[in-house]
Design an enzyme around this catalytic site. Structure first.
Site, PDB file in Angstrom:
ATOM      1  N   CYS B  33       0.753  -1.106  -0.056  1.00 33.15           N
ATOM      2  CA  CYS B  33       0.087   0.062   0.030  1.00 33.15           C
ATOM      3  C   CYS B  33       0.721   1.361  -0.031  1.00 33.15           C
ATOM      4  O   CYS B  33       1.847   1.431   1.149  1.00 33.15           O
ATOM      5  CB  CYS B  33      -0.854  -0.065   1.029  1.00 33.15           C
ATOM      6  SG  CYS B  33      -1.648   1.306   1.767  1.00 33.15           S
ATOM      7  N   CYS B  36       0.150   3.982   2.486  1.00 29.87           N
ATOM      8  CA  CYS B  36       0.662   3.540   4.049  1.00 29.87           C
ATOM      9  C   CYS B  36       2.407   3.742   3.868  1.00 29.87           C
ATOM     10  O   CYS B  36       2.779   4.352   5.056  1.00 29.87           O
ATOM     11  CB  CYS B  36       0.675   2.114   3.979  1.00 29.87           C
ATOM     12  SG  CYS B  36      -1.022   1.533   4.019  1.00 29.87           S
TER      13      CYS B  36
END
Lengths: 324, 107
Positions: B33, B36
């Protein structure tokens, strides 16, 4: 006393990092404010298949990591702080990293663009609970479920194709009767048996109490509405330039893009590159190309300034061939 | 795990997060991700600045999907602030530090 730099580059994506590589190699010791969004939009992608030099494709985040490492190798200073404000009316220019004041003889704006939302109340309410602009981040949570992608460009095709690997089905909702995506991407999406397209339809609302349950669309030809069951809605309807910081300080067009001539902005000594000023191409490679141009333009401009000062000439505007 | 950040797992979630006397900020994340990774330095900075008053940890949603599911996590990065065993506030998506602190009621 605020630190004085030859070049401060605002933004860490392909444009900002390329500008940093060139500026660093020109011994300008650039300071790059990457911001919290270091890496930019490529951080949200998976395979980048059209960046030359990578015949097998390359992962977006990996590509950005390489750009970054290359800029660092030549002495660019990269900081993840966010620029909280700029002052482009005084010389040297003022750039505040969080609250720390820096001064810059020249500034390169490379803040890129951010995904655009539809602007529906249900969309805001359910963001993070099925509504997303990042298929690679959030598709994982909806494995085996029906999903919707809104949009008709390359990003929409890319998101749909990525999601089709894990979704029960993917419905692309597009407001027109043909895609504006590149032919290769559109054909790939249309050929995928898990992807169907709802043409001529716009999203009216996202339904669901705690998470997305359906997407309500209206047919723009017949006016009829329909609820498409879906566990997730991915919005891929384009991007808006990140120019909030510069409003009222450099000329922006109606859509908010920095107006440029080459990479020169309306303020002498301030240059812009990448998606923040690109209303046409918006590719990683074009962003990188314009980043290179901005760094070279900044370098030449700084040299010309230094020459003038050395000859004791009064400060005056350079002939740029264009007013403002 | 970065300085000052705990690794939250199915084994320590109850003790470290739910039964902690201090508020606990849990960063639900995954390797794949991008956002993230973008928000990670922000979370680390918050952990450093509030080391006395706040416990900060990271929970990998790939490895501990059941916990993510329990809290209806359907988008990451998901930053959850736990107080007295309850998910008190949350924020979804990468954002600058000031915005994140506002969303979590920390500022």
């Amino acid at each position: 006393m605020a630190q004085l730099h030859d070049v401060v580059i605002i933004g860490g994506g392909p444009a900002g990092y390329t500008a940093a590589i060139y500026a660093a190699r020109a011994n300008l010791a650039p300071l790059v404010a990457e911001g919290f969004a270091a890496g930019g939009q490529l951080m949200l992608t998976t395979d980048v298949e059209n960046y030359p030099g990578f015949p097998e494709g390359v992962m977006g985040p990996e590509l950005m990591q390489s750009f970054r490492a290359q800029a660092e190798r030549f002495g660019a200073t990269l900081v993840q702080s966010d620029v909280s404000r700029v002052d482009l009316s005084s010389r040297p220019f003022g750039v505040w990293l969080d609250d720390e004041e820096h001064r810059a003889r020249s500034v390169i704006i490379a803040t890129g663009a951010s995904a655009r939302w539809l602007g529906l109340p249900g969309e805001t309410r359910l963001r993070g609970f099925g509504v997303s602009t990042c298929a690679t981040c959030d598709g994982f949570f909806f494995k085996g479920k029906p999903m919707v992608v809104v949009g008709g460009g390359d990003s929409a095709m890319e998101e749909a194709l990525f999601l089709a690997r894990m979704a029960e089905s993917v419905t692309i909702i597009h407001r027109r009767d043909e895609f504006r995506a590149s032919r290769i991407m559109a054909d790939r999406a249309l050929a995928n048996e898990r992807i169907r397209v709802r043409w001529n339809a716009v999203v009216e609302d996202v339904l669901g109490a705690e998470r997305v349950e359906a997407v309500r669309v209206r047919d723009v030809v017949t006016g009829a509405t329909e609820d498409i069951p879906a566990a997730a809605m991915f919005v891929a309807i384009g991007h808006d330039p990140n120019t909030g910081l510069f409003a009222g300080q450099v000329e922006l067009d109606e859509a908010g893009y920095v107006v440029t001539d080459g990479t020169r902005t309306s303020v002498e000594g301030v240059f812009a590159c990448g998606d923040v000023q690109d209303t046409v191409y918006r590719q990683a490679i074009t962003a990188a190309g314009s980043g290179c141009m901005a760094a070279m333009d900044a370098e030449r401009w700084l040299e010309a300034q230094a020459d003038e000062n050395a000859h004791g000439a009064p400060a005056r505007a350079l002939a740029t061939g264009k007013d403002g | 795990m970065a300085d000052g950040l705990l690794e939250i797992t199915a084994d320590n979630f109850q003790g470290t997060v739910l039964e902690n006397e201090k508020p606990v900020l849990v960063d639900f994340w995954a390797e794949w991700c991008g956002p993230c990774h973008m928000v990670a330095p922000v979370v680390e900075q918050i952990a450093r600045e509030r080391a006395d008053s706040l416990v900060v940890g990271k929970l990998n949603v790939d490895e501990h999907a059941a916990i993510a599911q329990r809290y209806n996590v359907h988008g990451i990065p998901f930053l959850g602030l736990f107080e007295n065993g309850r998910l008190a506030r949350h924020a979804v998506g990468a954002m600058p530090k000031a915005q994140l602190e506002r969303a979590l009621g920390l500022s």
